[in-house]
Design a protein around this motif. Structure first.
Motif, PDB file in Angstrom:
ATOM      1  N   LEU A 180       0.835  -1.208   0.000  1.00  0.00           N
ATOM      2  CA  LEU A 180       0.000   0.000   0.000  1.00  0.00           C
ATOM      3  C   LEU A 180       0.868   1.256   0.000  1.00  0.00           C
ATOM      4  N   GLU A 181       2.033   1.188   0.653  1.00  0.00           N
ATOM      5  CA  GLU A 181       2.992   2.308   0.591  1.00  0.00           C
ATOM      6  C   GLU A 181       3.486   2.481  -0.847  1.00  0.00           C
ATOM      7  N   LYS A 182       3.756   1.370  -1.529  1.00  0.00           N
ATOM      8  CA  LYS A 182       4.187   1.439  -2.920  1.00  0.00           C
ATOM      9  C   LYS A 182       3.094   2.048  -3.799  1.00  0.00           C
ATOM     10  N   ALA A 183       1.861   1.680  -3.534  1.00  0.00           N
ATOM     11  CA  ALA A 183       0.736   2.240  -4.297  1.00  0.00           C
ATOM     12  C   ALA A 183       0.648   3.740  -4.086  1.00  0.00           C
ATOM     13  N   LEU A 184       0.856   4.167  -2.838  1.00  0.00           N
ATOM     14  CA  LEU A 184       0.772   5.601  -2.524  1.00  0.00           C
ATOM     15  C   LEU A 184       1.916   6.386  -3.155  1.00  0.00           C
ATOM     16  N   LEU A 185       3.077   5.766  -3.273  1.00  0.00           N
ATOM     17  CA  LEU A 185       4.200   6.428  -3.952  1.00  0.00           C
ATOM     18  C   LEU A 185       3.858   6.737  -5.401  1.00  0.00           C
ATOM     19  N   LEU A 186       3.172   5.793  -6.048  1.00  0.00           N
ATOM     20  CA  LEU A 186       2.822   5.959  -7.460  1.00  0.00           C
ATOM     21  C   LEU A 186       1.607   6.846  -7.664  1.00  0.00           C
ATOM     22  N   ASN A 187       0.745   6.925  -6.640  1.00  0.00           N
ATOM     23  CA  ASN A 187      -0.460   7.753  -6.749  1.00  0.00           C
ATOM     24  C   ASN A 187      -0.697   8.464  -5.413  1.00  0.00           C
ATOM     25  N   PRO A 188       0.062   9.540  -5.141  1.00  0.00           N
ATOM     26  CA  PRO A 188       0.042  10.189  -3.821  1.00  0.00           C
ATOM     27  C   PRO A 188      -1.280  10.839  -3.435  1.00  0.00           C
ATOM     28  N   ASN A 189      -2.171  11.075  -4.396  1.00  0.00           N
ATOM     29  CA  ASN A 189      -3.409  11.806  -4.107  1.00  0.00           C
ATOM     30  C   ASN A 189      -4.637  10.911  -3.962  1.00  0.00           C
ATOM     31  N   ASP A 190      -4.433   9.608  -3.988  1.00  0.00           N
ATOM     32  CA  ASP A 190      -5.569   8.683  -3.931  1.00  0.00           C
ATOM     33  C   ASP A 190      -6.035   8.504  -2.490  1.00  0.00           C
ATOM     34  N   ASP A 191      -7.229   8.975  -2.184  1.00  0.00           N
ATOM     35  CA  ASP A 191      -7.762   8.899  -0.816  1.00  0.00           C
ATOM     36  C   ASP A 191      -8.040   7.465  -0.385  1.00  0.00           C
ATOM     37  N   GLU A 192      -8.435   6.614  -1.334  1.00  0.00           N
ATOM     38  CA  GLU A 192      -8.739   5.222  -0.993  1.00  0.00           C
ATOM     39  C   GLU A 192      -7.473   4.485  -0.559  1.00  0.00           C
ATOM     40  N   ILE A 193      -6.373   4.763  -1.258  1.00  0.00           N
ATOM     41  CA  ILE A 193      -5.092   4.160  -0.869  1.00  0.00           C
ATOM     42  C   ILE A 193      -4.697   4.630   0.525  1.00  0.00           C
ATOM     43  N   LYS A 194      -4.837   5.931   0.789  1.00  0.00           N
ATOM     44  CA  LYS A 194      -4.483   6.482   2.095  1.00  0.00           C
ATOM     45  C   LYS A 194      -5.316   5.849   3.206  1.00  0.00           C
ATOM     46  N   VAL A 210       8.717  21.305  10.107  1.00  0.00           N
ATOM     47  CA  VAL A 210       8.262  22.662   9.815  1.00  0.00           C
ATOM     48  C   VAL A 210       9.312  23.384   8.983  1.00  0.00           C
ATOM     49  N   GLY A 211       8.940  24.558   8.484  1.00  0.00           N
ATOM     50  CA  GLY A 211       9.889  25.378   7.751  1.00  0.00           C
ATOM     51  C   GLY A 211       9.647  25.384   6.255  1.00  0.00           C
ATOM     52  N   PHE A 212      10.489  26.137   5.552  1.00  0.00           N
ATOM     53  CA  PHE A 212      10.345  26.312   4.111  1.00  0.00           C
ATOM     54  C   PHE A 212      10.551  25.001   3.361  1.00  0.00           C
ATOM     55  N   HIS A 213      11.492  24.184   3.825  1.00  0.00           N
ATOM     56  CA  HIS A 213      11.760  22.899   3.180  1.00  0.00           C
ATOM     57  C   HIS A 213      10.524  22.007   3.224  1.00  0.00           C
ATOM     58  N   LYS A 214       9.796  22.057   4.328  1.00  0.00           N
ATOM     59  CA  LYS A 214       8.566  21.260   4.473  1.00  0.00           C
ATOM     60  C   LYS A 214       7.507  21.735   3.481  1.00  0.00           C
ATOM     61  N   LEU A 215       7.408  23.057   3.281  1.00  0.00           N
ATOM     62  CA  LEU A 215       6.445  23.589   2.316  1.00  0.00           C
ATOM     63  C   LEU A 215       6.747  23.097   0.902  1.00  0.00           C
ATOM     64  N   ILE A 216       8.037  23.102   0.553  1.00  0.00           N
ATOM     65  CA  ILE A 216       8.441  22.622  -0.768  1.00  0.00           C
ATOM     66  C   ILE A 216       8.115  21.141  -0.911  1.00  0.00           C
ATOM     67  N   GLN A 217       8.408  20.370   0.139  1.00  0.00           N
ATOM     68  CA  GLN A 217       8.145  18.931   0.104  1.00  0.00           C
ATOM     69  C   GLN A 217       6.654  18.638  -0.034  1.00  0.00           C
ATOM     70  N   ASP A 218       5.832  19.401   0.664  1.00  0.00           N
ATOM     71  CA  ASP A 218       4.380  19.213   0.566  1.00  0.00           C
ATOM     72  C   ASP A 218       3.895  19.458  -0.860  1.00  0.00           C
ATOM     73  N   PHE A 219       4.507  20.440  -1.516  1.00  0.00           N
ATOM     74  CA  PHE A 219       4.114  20.765  -2.892  1.00  0.00           C
ATOM     75  C   PHE A 219       4.596  19.696  -3.874  1.00  0.00           C
ATOM     76  N   THR A 220       5.877  19.332  -3.810  1.00  0.00           N
ATOM     77  CA  THR A 220       6.426  18.387  -4.790  1.00  0.00           C
ATOM     78  C   THR A 220       5.854  16.980  -4.612  1.00  0.00           C
ATOM     79  N   SER A 221       5.476  16.618  -3.391  1.00  0.00           N
ATOM     80  CA  SER A 221       4.947  15.269  -3.151  1.00  0.00           C
ATOM     81  C   SER A 221       3.488  15.136  -3.600  1.00  0.00           C
ATOM     82  N   THR A 222       2.934  16.219  -4.142  1.00  0.00           N
ATOM     83  CA  THR A 222       1.571  16.154  -4.686  1.00  0.00           C
ATOM     84  C   THR A 222       1.492  15.122  -5.804  1.00  0.00           C
ATOM     85  N   TYR A 223       2.586  14.997  -6.581  1.00  0.00           N
ATOM     86  CA  TYR A 223       2.640  14.025  -7.668  1.00  0.00           C
ATOM     87  C   TYR A 223       3.939  13.218  -7.585  1.00  0.00           C
TER      88      TYR A 223
END
Length: 247
Positions: free
Chosen positions: A74-88, A108-121
């Motif tokens: 399921l972690e592997k599935a989430l890596l490939l499709n990070p936005n899938d609520d059913e997988i989560k 926290v911090g700026f690095h976390k904001l960047i990570q939150d954005f890039t991990s969208t896909y």
């Protein structure tokens, strides 16, 4: 002629039935999870992978109460499709089967904001977004080149500039996400019980014990030992055979 069409129909049905993914789904719906697992695993063994295959595979292991492979797939599935609520959701259920309850220290911090954005896909998705935007850029360029008025040229030029920013952002996000995944090196504990030691030595005393299904992050490797970090920032050494890296 009718016989030919009938034979083609039977051949199509047979081909469909022999598809490992469809066969796996059939076995899953009948509750034959071991047979479903064999078919899903055969797809992965052939070098193919998708969020759907890992998702179904993880669900099979969950039904069989096999914590580590359920969480892993399921972690592997989430890596490939990070936005899938059913997988989560299903991953949360699988994690609850694990014995260890590790606290999560939020970053926290700026690095976390960047990570939150890039991990969208997933980084492959960012690459496809960049390719699509490059095509849009080309169309804007054609519009600019063939425009007959100054106003239209300005509009297309502005569009080219905006799309170019989008391409740059997509490429940068994809590179950042790939580097993050490579450097982060998450893994799942597969051993039923795994002692974590203060040093990479068998004779070293146990610092604490981890159980199957717990997620860890690999920091470094020495021989058959891995230095790991938990989500509560606790670190220690564990035998390589006790964990399976999420690659």
């Amino acid at each position: 002629m009718k016989n030919i069409f009938y034979l083609l129909f039977l051949f199509a049905q047979l081909s469909w039935a022999q598809n490992p993914f469809e066969l796996g789904n059939q076995y899953y719906s009948k509750g034959k999870y071991d047979l479903a697992i064999q078919n899903y695993e055969s797809i992965i063994a052939s070098g193919k992978e998708s969020a759907e295959v890992y998702f179904n595979l993880g669900n099979c292991y969950y039904k069989l109460h096999k914590v580590a492979p359920a969480v892993y797939n399921l972690e592997k599935a989430l890596l490939l499709n990070p936005n899938d609520d059913e997988i989560k959701t299903n991953l949360d259920f699988a994690r609850k089967m694990a014995i260890d309850d590790i606290k999560i220290i939020p970053k926290v911090g700026f690095h976390k904001l960047i990570q939150d954005f890039t991990s969208t896909y997933y980084y492959d998705t960012w690459a496809w977004i960049a390719v699509a935007l490059a095509l849009v850029f080309f169309l804007f360029f054609l519009g600019y080149y063939f425009s007959g008025t100054t106003l239209k040229k300005r509009i297309f030029f502005t569009g080219m500039f905006v799309v170019l920013l989008g391409i740059t952002l997509s490429v940068s996000a994809g590179i950042f996400e790939r580097n993050r995944l490579e450097n982060e090196k998450p893994a799942i504990v597969f051993a039923e019980t795994a002692p974590v030691k203060s040093e990479p030595k068998s004779a070293s005393p146990d610092s604490f014990i981890l159980h199957e299904g717990t997620k860890v992050y690999i920091l470094e490797s020495i021989a058959n030992w891995k230095k790991i970090e938990l989500t509560d920032e606790t670190t220690g050494w564990i035998e390589s055979s006790a964990i399976k890296e999420l690659k």
